[in-house]
Write a protein that holds these residues in place. Structure first.
Motif, short mmCIF file in Angstrom:
data_model
loop_
_atom_site.label_atom_id
_atom_site.label_comp_id
_atom_site.label_asym_id
_atom_site.label_seq_id
_atom_site.Cartn_x
_atom_site.Cartn_y
_atom_site.Cartn_z
N LEU A 24 0.93 -1.06 -0.13
CA LEU A 24 0.05 -0.23 0.13
C LEU A 24 0.73 1.38 0.03
CD1 LEU A 24 -2.78 -1.00 2.34
CD2 LEU A 24 -3.03 -0.92 -0.06
N HIS A 25 2.06 1.26 0.74
CA HIS A 25 2.94 2.42 0.78
C HIS A 25 3.47 2.44 -0.85
CE1 HIS A 25 2.88 2.47 5.29
NE2 HIS A 25 3.14 3.64 5.00
N GLU A 28 0.60 4.35 -2.96
CA GLU A 28 0.64 5.38 -2.48
C GLU A 28 1.36 6.63 -3.17
OE1 GLU A 28 -0.79 8.02 1.49
OE2 GLU A 28 0.66 6.46 1.99
N GLN A 29 2.65 6.24 -3.61
CA GLN A 29 3.58 7.05 -4.13
C GLN A 29 3.13 7.67 -5.52
OE1 GLN A 29 6.66 7.30 -2.43
NE2 GLN A 29 5.69 6.16 -1.17
N ALA A 33 -2.97 8.14 -6.63
CA ALA A 33 -2.88 7.01 -5.66
C ALA A 33 -4.54 6.56 -5.28
CB ALA A 33 -2.15 6.98 -4.83
N ASP A 34 -5.47 7.83 -5.25
CA ASP A 34 -6.79 7.70 -4.97
C ASP A 34 -7.55 7.05 -5.78
OD1 ASP A 34 -6.00 9.12 -2.36
OD2 ASP A 34 -6.91 11.04 -3.11
N LEU A 37 -8.28 3.24 -4.96
CA LEU A 37 -9.17 2.72 -3.93
C LEU A 37 -10.35 2.05 -4.39
CD1 LEU A 37 -8.87 6.00 -1.73
CD2 LEU A 37 -7.65 4.42 -1.55
N THR A 49 -10.30 -1.19 -1.05
CA THR A 49 -10.74 -0.84 0.26
C THR A 49 -11.43 -2.08 0.97
OG1 THR A 49 -13.02 -0.22 -0.70
CG2 THR A 49 -11.29 1.57 -0.38
N ARG A 80 -9.36 5.60 2.72
CA ARG A 80 -8.06 6.34 2.52
C ARG A 80 -7.09 5.67 2.78
NH1 ARG A 80 -10.56 10.41 5.84
NH2 ARG A 80 -8.44 10.47 6.63
N PHE A 81 -5.91 5.99 2.44
CA PHE A 81 -4.37 5.19 2.52
C PHE A 81 -4.21 5.45 4.24
CE2 PHE A 81 -4.05 5.27 -1.80
CZ PHE A 81 -3.50 3.84 -2.07
N TYR A 85 -3.41 2.23 6.88
CA TYR A 85 -2.27 2.09 7.73
C TYR A 85 -2.79 2.23 9.28
CZ TYR A 85 -0.40 3.48 3.47
OH TYR A 85 0.11 3.50 2.36
#
Length: 169
Positions: A24-25, A28-29, A33-34, A37, A49, A80-81, A85
Motif C-alpha cells: 500500500l505504501h 500511495e507513491q 493513488a486515490d 481505492l 478498500t 483512504r490510505f 495504515y
C-alpha cells in the motif's frame, strides 16, 4: 526453540499485515493513488478498500480468538490510505502484544465458530486459524497485491515477501 502454534498463526498474520502495509505504501507513491481505492481485479470482485477491510477484520478475529477476548468489530471499509495504515497498525499492535503461552494454549480449545451467516460449529483454535482465517487473509492480501499490479503499481514478488523477509536490498 521448537516451532509453535503461535509461530504458525500470530507470526504469519504479522507478516501478512506488514506485506499489505508495504504494498500500500508503494501504491500511495503514485500521483493518482486515490484512483486505486475503488480498483478491482474484476467487476464481480471487491475493490481494494474491501480487501483491506477483510484482511484486517479476519486478522483481528484470529488474534482475539487466540488471546481469549472478544474481537473489535470494525465498521465499514477504510476509505483512504491513512485509514488503511491506521487499521493495519491497530491489528498489528494487538498481534504484537499477544502472549505466546496464551496463544499456544488456545490451539486445541473448541469454541463455537460461524461457518456461514447462520451455521455454527465447534472448532479448535488451530482449525480456525489454518482452515478459515489464514486462507482468507492470504487470498485477500494477494488480491490487493494483484489489484495494485493490474493498475500499474511497480510491484514484484519481493514486495509480496517484504513482511516475511524484510525490504529488498
Amino acid at each position: 526453540m521448537p516451532y509453535t502454534f503461535y509461530d504458525g498463526s500470530i507470526v504469519v498474520i504479522q507478516n501478512l499485515l506488514k506485506t499489505l502495509s508495504h504494498v500500500l505504501h508503494q501504491a500511495e507513491q503514485r500521483p493518482d493513488a486515490d484512483s486505486l481505492l475503488t480498483a478491482r481485479l474484476r467487476e464481480d470482485m471487491y475493490p481494494l478498500t474491501d480487501q483491506i477491510r477483510i484482511v484486517t477484520q479476519y486478522s483481528e478475529n484470529l488474534v482475539a480468538r487466540l488471546t481469549a477476548r472478544e474481537p473489535v468489530n470494525y465498521e465499514g471499509s477504510p476509505l483512504r490510505f491513512a485509514e488503511f495504515y491506521e487499521r493495519i497498525e491497530a491489528v498489528l499492535k494487538v498481534a504484537n502484544e499477544a502472549d505466546k503461552d496464551v496463544v499456544n494454549g488456545q490451539a486445541e480449545v473448541l469454541s463455537p465458530t460461524y461457518v456461514g451467516p447462520q451455521a455454527q460449529i465447534d472448532m479448535s483454535g488451530a482449525a480456525y486459524a489454518h482452515n478459515v482465517v489464514l486462507p482468507n487473509v492470504y487470498f485477500h492480501v494477494a488480491t490487493a497485491y494483484g489489484i495494485l499490479r493490474k493498475e500499474g503499481v511497480p510491484l514484484g514478488k519481493r514486495d509480496y515477501f517484504v513482511g516475511f523477509f524484510g525490504p529488498p536490498a
